[in-house]
Design a protein around this motif. Structure first.
Motif, PDB file in Angstrom:
ATOM      1  N   ALA A   9       0.832  -1.218   0.000  1.00 35.42           N
ATOM      2  CA  ALA A   9       0.000   0.000   0.000  1.00 35.42           C
ATOM      3  C   ALA A   9       0.860   1.258   0.000  1.00 35.42           C
ATOM      4  CB  ALA A   9      -0.942   0.010   1.192  1.00 35.42           C
ATOM      5  N   VAL A  10       1.204   1.661  -1.195  1.00 32.98           N
ATOM      6  CA  VAL A  10       1.184   0.861  -2.398  1.00 32.98           C
ATOM      7  C   VAL A  10       2.615   0.566  -2.814  1.00 32.98           C
ATOM      8  CG1 VAL A  10      -1.012   1.725  -3.270  1.00 32.98           C
ATOM      9  CG2 VAL A  10       1.079   2.909  -3.905  1.00 32.98           C
ATOM     10  N   MET A  11       2.784  -0.467  -3.648  1.00 33.41           N
ATOM     11  CA  MET A  11       4.085  -0.746  -4.236  1.00 33.41           C
ATOM     12  C   MET A  11       4.369   0.300  -5.311  1.00 33.41           C
ATOM     13  SD  MET A  11       5.414  -4.108  -6.332  1.00 33.41           S
ATOM     14  CE  MET A  11       5.992  -4.981  -4.874  1.00 33.41           C
ATOM     15  N   VAL A  12       5.533   0.921  -5.226  1.00 32.28           N
ATOM     16  CA  VAL A  12       5.955   1.845  -6.278  1.00 32.28           C
ATOM     17  C   VAL A  12       6.520   0.988  -7.404  1.00 32.28           C
ATOM     18  CG1 VAL A  12       7.364   3.831  -6.865  1.00 32.28           C
ATOM     19  CG2 VAL A  12       6.420   3.624  -4.563  1.00 32.28           C
ATOM     20  N   VAL A  13       5.726   0.771  -8.416  1.00 29.95           N
ATOM     21  CA  VAL A  13       6.027  -0.227  -9.436  1.00 29.95           C
ATOM     22  C   VAL A  13       7.369   0.010 -10.129  1.00 29.95           C
ATOM     23  CG1 VAL A  13       5.211  -1.264 -11.592  1.00 29.95           C
ATOM     24  CG2 VAL A  13       3.593  -0.774  -9.737  1.00 29.95           C
ATOM     25  N   PRO A  14       7.753   1.245 -10.485  1.00 28.12           N
ATOM     26  CA  PRO A  14       9.031   1.421 -11.180  1.00 28.12           C
ATOM     27  C   PRO A  14      10.275   1.116 -10.353  1.00 28.12           C
ATOM     28  CG  PRO A  14       7.565   3.287 -11.618  1.00 28.12           C
ATOM     29  CD  PRO A  14       6.962   2.500 -10.484  1.00 28.12           C
ATOM     30  N   TYR A  15      10.148   0.923  -9.054  1.00 28.05           N
ATOM     31  CA  TYR A  15      11.323   0.682  -8.212  1.00 28.05           C
ATOM     32  C   TYR A  15      11.966  -0.680  -8.447  1.00 28.05           C
ATOM     33  CZ  TYR A  15      10.423   4.783  -5.197  1.00 28.05           C
ATOM     34  OH  TYR A  15      10.255   6.049  -4.702  1.00 28.05           O
ATOM     35  N   ARG A  16      11.213  -1.647  -8.975  1.00 29.05           N
ATOM     36  CA  ARG A  16      11.727  -3.006  -9.110  1.00 29.05           C
ATOM     37  C   ARG A  16      11.539  -3.497 -10.545  1.00 29.05           C
ATOM     38  NH1 ARG A  16       8.875  -2.139  -4.642  1.00 29.05           N
ATOM     39  NH2 ARG A  16       9.763  -2.671  -2.592  1.00 29.05           N
ATOM     40  N   PRO A  17      12.530  -4.177 -11.117  1.00 31.48           N
ATOM     41  CA  PRO A  17      12.319  -4.768 -12.437  1.00 31.48           C
ATOM     42  C   PRO A  17      11.093  -5.685 -12.400  1.00 31.48           C
ATOM     43  CG  PRO A  17      14.623  -4.916 -11.794  1.00 31.48           C
ATOM     44  CD  PRO A  17      13.877  -4.443 -10.582  1.00 31.48           C
ATOM     45  N   PRO A  18      10.237  -5.647 -13.405  1.00 28.65           N
ATOM     46  CA  PRO A  18       8.956  -6.345 -13.311  1.00 28.65           C
ATOM     47  C   PRO A  18       9.063  -7.859 -13.226  1.00 28.65           C
ATOM     48  CG  PRO A  18       9.300  -5.492 -15.524  1.00 28.65           C
ATOM     49  CD  PRO A  18      10.373  -4.899 -14.665  1.00 28.65           C
ATOM     50  N   VAL A  19      10.060  -8.451 -13.858  1.00 32.71           N
ATOM     51  CA  VAL A  19      10.208  -9.902 -13.759  1.00 32.71           C
ATOM     52  C   VAL A  19      10.578 -10.289 -12.332  1.00 32.71           C
ATOM     53  CG1 VAL A  19      11.437 -11.934 -14.608  1.00 32.71           C
ATOM     54  CG2 VAL A  19      10.830 -10.090 -16.201  1.00 32.71           C
ATOM     55  N   LEU A  20      11.489  -9.532 -11.737  1.00 26.31           N
ATOM     56  CA  LEU A  20      11.865  -9.791 -10.344  1.00 26.31           C
ATOM     57  C   LEU A  20      10.680  -9.571  -9.414  1.00 26.31           C
ATOM     58  CD1 LEU A  20      13.960 -10.329  -8.125  1.00 26.31           C
ATOM     59  CD2 LEU A  20      14.532  -7.886  -8.206  1.00 26.31           C
ATOM     60  N   ALA A  21       9.958  -8.463  -9.589  1.00 23.60           N
ATOM     61  CA  ALA A  21       8.806  -8.189  -8.726  1.00 23.60           C
ATOM     62  C   ALA A  21       7.749  -9.273  -8.861  1.00 23.60           C
ATOM     63  CB  ALA A  21       8.212  -6.822  -9.070  1.00 23.60           C
ATOM     64  N   ALA A  22       7.464  -9.693 -10.092  1.00 22.50           N
ATOM     65  CA  ALA A  22       6.471 -10.749 -10.303  1.00 22.50           C
ATOM     66  C   ALA A  22       6.891 -12.037  -9.608  1.00 22.50           C
ATOM     67  CB  ALA A  22       6.277 -10.991 -11.796  1.00 22.50           C
ATOM     68  N   LYS A  23       8.168 -12.365  -9.673  1.00 23.37           N
ATOM     69  CA  LYS A  23       8.665 -13.586  -9.041  1.00 23.37           C
ATOM     70  C   LYS A  23       8.570 -13.497  -7.521  1.00 23.37           C
ATOM     71  CE  LYS A  23      10.766 -17.618  -9.122  1.00 23.37           C
ATOM     72  NZ  LYS A  23      10.154 -18.799  -9.757  1.00 23.37           N
ATOM     73  N   MET A  24       8.987 -12.377  -6.943  1.00 23.29           N
ATOM     74  CA  MET A  24       8.941 -12.213  -5.498  1.00 23.29           C
ATOM     75  C   MET A  24       7.515 -12.318  -4.980  1.00 23.29           C
ATOM     76  SD  MET A  24      11.638  -9.043  -5.337  1.00 23.29           S
ATOM     77  CE  MET A  24      11.598  -8.758  -3.574  1.00 23.29           C
ATOM     78  N   LEU A  25       6.598 -11.634  -5.642  1.00 22.46           N
ATOM     79  CA  LEU A  25       5.206 -11.631  -5.182  1.00 22.46           C
ATOM     80  C   LEU A  25       4.560 -12.997  -5.376  1.00 22.46           C
ATOM     81  CD1 LEU A  25       4.272  -8.132  -6.585  1.00 22.46           C
ATOM     82  CD2 LEU A  25       4.340  -8.753  -4.161  1.00 22.46           C
ATOM     83  N   ALA A  26       4.867 -13.664  -6.482  1.00 25.08           N
ATOM     84  CA  ALA A  26       4.336 -15.008  -6.694  1.00 25.08           C
ATOM     85  C   ALA A  26       4.853 -15.969  -5.631  1.00 25.08           C
ATOM     86  CB  ALA A  26       4.702 -15.511  -8.092  1.00 25.08           C
ATOM     87  N   THR A  27       6.129 -15.841  -5.281  1.00 19.20           N
ATOM     88  CA  THR A  27       6.719 -16.712  -4.263  1.00 19.20           C
ATOM     89  C   THR A  27       6.013 -16.528  -2.919  1.00 19.20           C
ATOM     90  OG1 THR A  27       8.877 -16.671  -5.362  1.00 19.20           O
ATOM     91  CG2 THR A  27       8.847 -17.259  -3.021  1.00 19.20           C
ATOM     92  N   ILE A  28       5.837 -15.279  -2.508  1.00 17.80           N
ATOM     93  CA  ILE A  28       5.160 -15.026  -1.231  1.00 17.80           C
ATOM     94  C   ILE A  28       3.724 -15.511  -1.283  1.00 17.80           C
ATOM     95  CG2 ILE A  28       4.447 -13.251   0.416  1.00 17.80           C
ATOM     96  CD1 ILE A  28       6.843 -11.604  -0.511  1.00 17.80           C
ATOM     97  N   ASP A  29       3.057 -15.332  -2.404  1.00 15.69           N
ATOM     98  CA  ASP A  29       1.679 -15.777  -2.521  1.00 15.69           C
ATOM     99  C   ASP A  29       1.583 -17.288  -2.348  1.00 15.69           C
ATOM    100  OD1 ASP A  29      -1.031 -14.718  -3.017  1.00 15.69           O
ATOM    101  OD2 ASP A  29      -1.003 -16.090  -4.725  1.00 15.69           O
ATOM    102  N   VAL A  30       2.504 -18.021  -2.952  1.00 19.38           N
ATOM    103  CA  VAL A  30       2.501 -19.483  -2.812  1.00 19.38           C
ATOM    104  C   VAL A  30       2.815 -19.874  -1.364  1.00 19.38           C
ATOM    105  CG1 VAL A  30       3.692 -21.605  -3.465  1.00 19.38           C
ATOM    106  CG2 VAL A  30       3.064 -19.939  -5.224  1.00 19.38           C
ATOM    107  N   LEU A  31       3.868 -19.315  -0.806  1.00 15.79           N
ATOM    108  CA  LEU A  31       4.304 -19.713   0.535  1.00 15.79           C
ATOM    109  C   LEU A  31       3.315 -19.306   1.620  1.00 15.79           C
ATOM    110  CD1 LEU A  31       8.128 -18.910   0.315  1.00 15.79           C
ATOM    111  CD2 LEU A  31       6.994 -21.127   0.047  1.00 15.79           C
ATOM    112  N   SER A  32       2.535 -18.256   1.376  1.00 17.98           N
ATOM    113  CA  SER A  32       1.555 -17.803   2.373  1.00 17.98           C
ATOM    114  C   SER A  32       0.183 -18.448   2.182  1.00 17.98           C
ATOM    115  CB  SER A  32       1.406 -16.278   2.297  1.00 17.98           C
ATOM    116  OG  SER A  32       0.767 -15.889   1.088  1.00 17.98           O
ATOM    117  N   GLY A  33       0.027 -19.244   1.158  1.00 17.40           N
ATOM    118  CA  GLY A  33      -1.274 -19.833   0.893  1.00 17.40           C
ATOM    119  C   GLY A  33      -2.242 -18.858   0.247  1.00 17.40           C
TER     120      GLY A  33
END
Length: 316
Positions: free
Chosen positions: A87-111
């Motif tokens: 709230a909120v992620m500043v999207v330009p701060y992170r390369p999108p492939v890296l950001a997508a991977k990090m968020l997907a990983t947390i989503d999987v690990l957190s259920g």
């Protein structure tokens, strides 16, 4: 309607146990989600001001906090049901492939407990310190990065050629636990932000107390929601498919009961007013709303959260 919380104390911004204790208390009290903000470095002074306000002229300490995505990963491991919203992620701060991977990983690990609140950012100094794309291009960069992230979360093989990002023949596995992807809440009140929400978002996620374009009265909120619905139709989307989520930074007796347009300000006043306003915004179509609990001392924040659960939510 889902109810969230944002806890702010000086120690909780950097102290592991205090932050965890506050978030776990919110889960125990029955809140649906918590929010984590996104700043990277400390600026002693800023050339830019948020929404042209006086905020940020001196030592504001925006960077005195843990990195957003890492913090969510840690807190998700300390909780069981609570959702986490960037709230909120500043999207330009992170390369999108890296950001997508990090968020997907947390989503999987957190259920499946991640919601991606996304915005363009406003601190030029921070963009420059991070080596992020040009501040003046942040809107288009945000659009392209979000498009790539959504493709990586949903497609087996991604091909994308934009002005600011190009990917060819790559995939991301494992996919997020939530399908088709973690909910994407688009922040902001500007024209481009609202068009972004209408085109890409699962929800529009503005700040009610935005100083330049407040949504702090019934009429203002209705008008904002109406505009979002019109933009969704213009983008070829079903307006009913886009949720409305609100951020409330200031509330209660700290606020003047009268807004600048002369009408009653939402979420000003006592517990009964607060509960009534929650019913009002729900009837207007709001599906999620979060409130900031901020004090120098953590025990006061806990008392305010407990009182909110007992005296406001208990009236619903």
């Amino acid at each position: 309607m889902h109810i969230g919380f944002d806890v702010r104390t000086p120690r909780a911004m950097t102290d592991t146990q205090e932050l965890a204790d506050l978030v776990m208390e919110g889960e125990r009290l029955g809140f649906d989600y918590t929010t984590v903000f996104d700043h990277m470095v400390v600026q002693r002074s800023l050339r830019a001001k948020y929404n042209n306000s006086d905020e940020g002229d001196t030592d504001i300490g925006y960077g005195r906090c843990h990195e957003q995505v890492t913090t969510i990963a840690f807190l998700a491991g300390r909780t069981r049901a609570l959702r986490f919203v960037t709230a909120v992620m500043v999207v330009p701060y992170r390369p999108p492939v890296l950001a997508a991977k990090m968020l997907a990983t947390i989503d999987v690990l957190s259920g499946g407990r991640v919601t991606v609140g996304a915005g363009t950012g406003w601190i030029k100094d921070e963009f420059e310190a991070l080596g992020a794309p040009a501040f003046e291009r942040r809107g288009r960069v945000t659009d392209e990065y979000l498009e790539v992230m959504k493709l990586l979360w949903t497609e087996e093989v991604v091909e994308y050629e934009g002005e600011h990002i190009q990917v060819y023949g790559i995939g991301l596995e494992p996919k997020p636990a939530q399908r088709p992807h973690p909910p994407l809440w688009i922040g902001g009140m500007s024209g481009p932000a609202m068009r972004r929400a209408a085109r890409l978002g699962d929800a529009w996620y503005p700040m009610m107390n935005d100083q330049s374009k407040p949504l702090d009265t019934v009429d203002r909120l209705q008008a904002g929601i109406g505009r979002l619905r019109d933009l969704a139709e213009a983008a070829g989307r079903d307006p009913g498919s886009i949720d409305i989520a609100l951020r409330v930074a200031e509330h209660g007796h700290r606020l003047s009961p009268t807004a600048s347009d002369g009408t009653r300000r939402l979420f000003a006043g006592g517990d009964a007013d607060f509960a009534s306003d929650l019913n009002v915004v729900r009837d207007l179509g709001v599906t999620a709303i979060d409130f900031r609990f901020e004090h120098q001392r953590a025990e006061v924040v806990v008392e305010e959260m407990q009182a909110f659960q007992r005296d406001v939510l208990g009236r619903l």
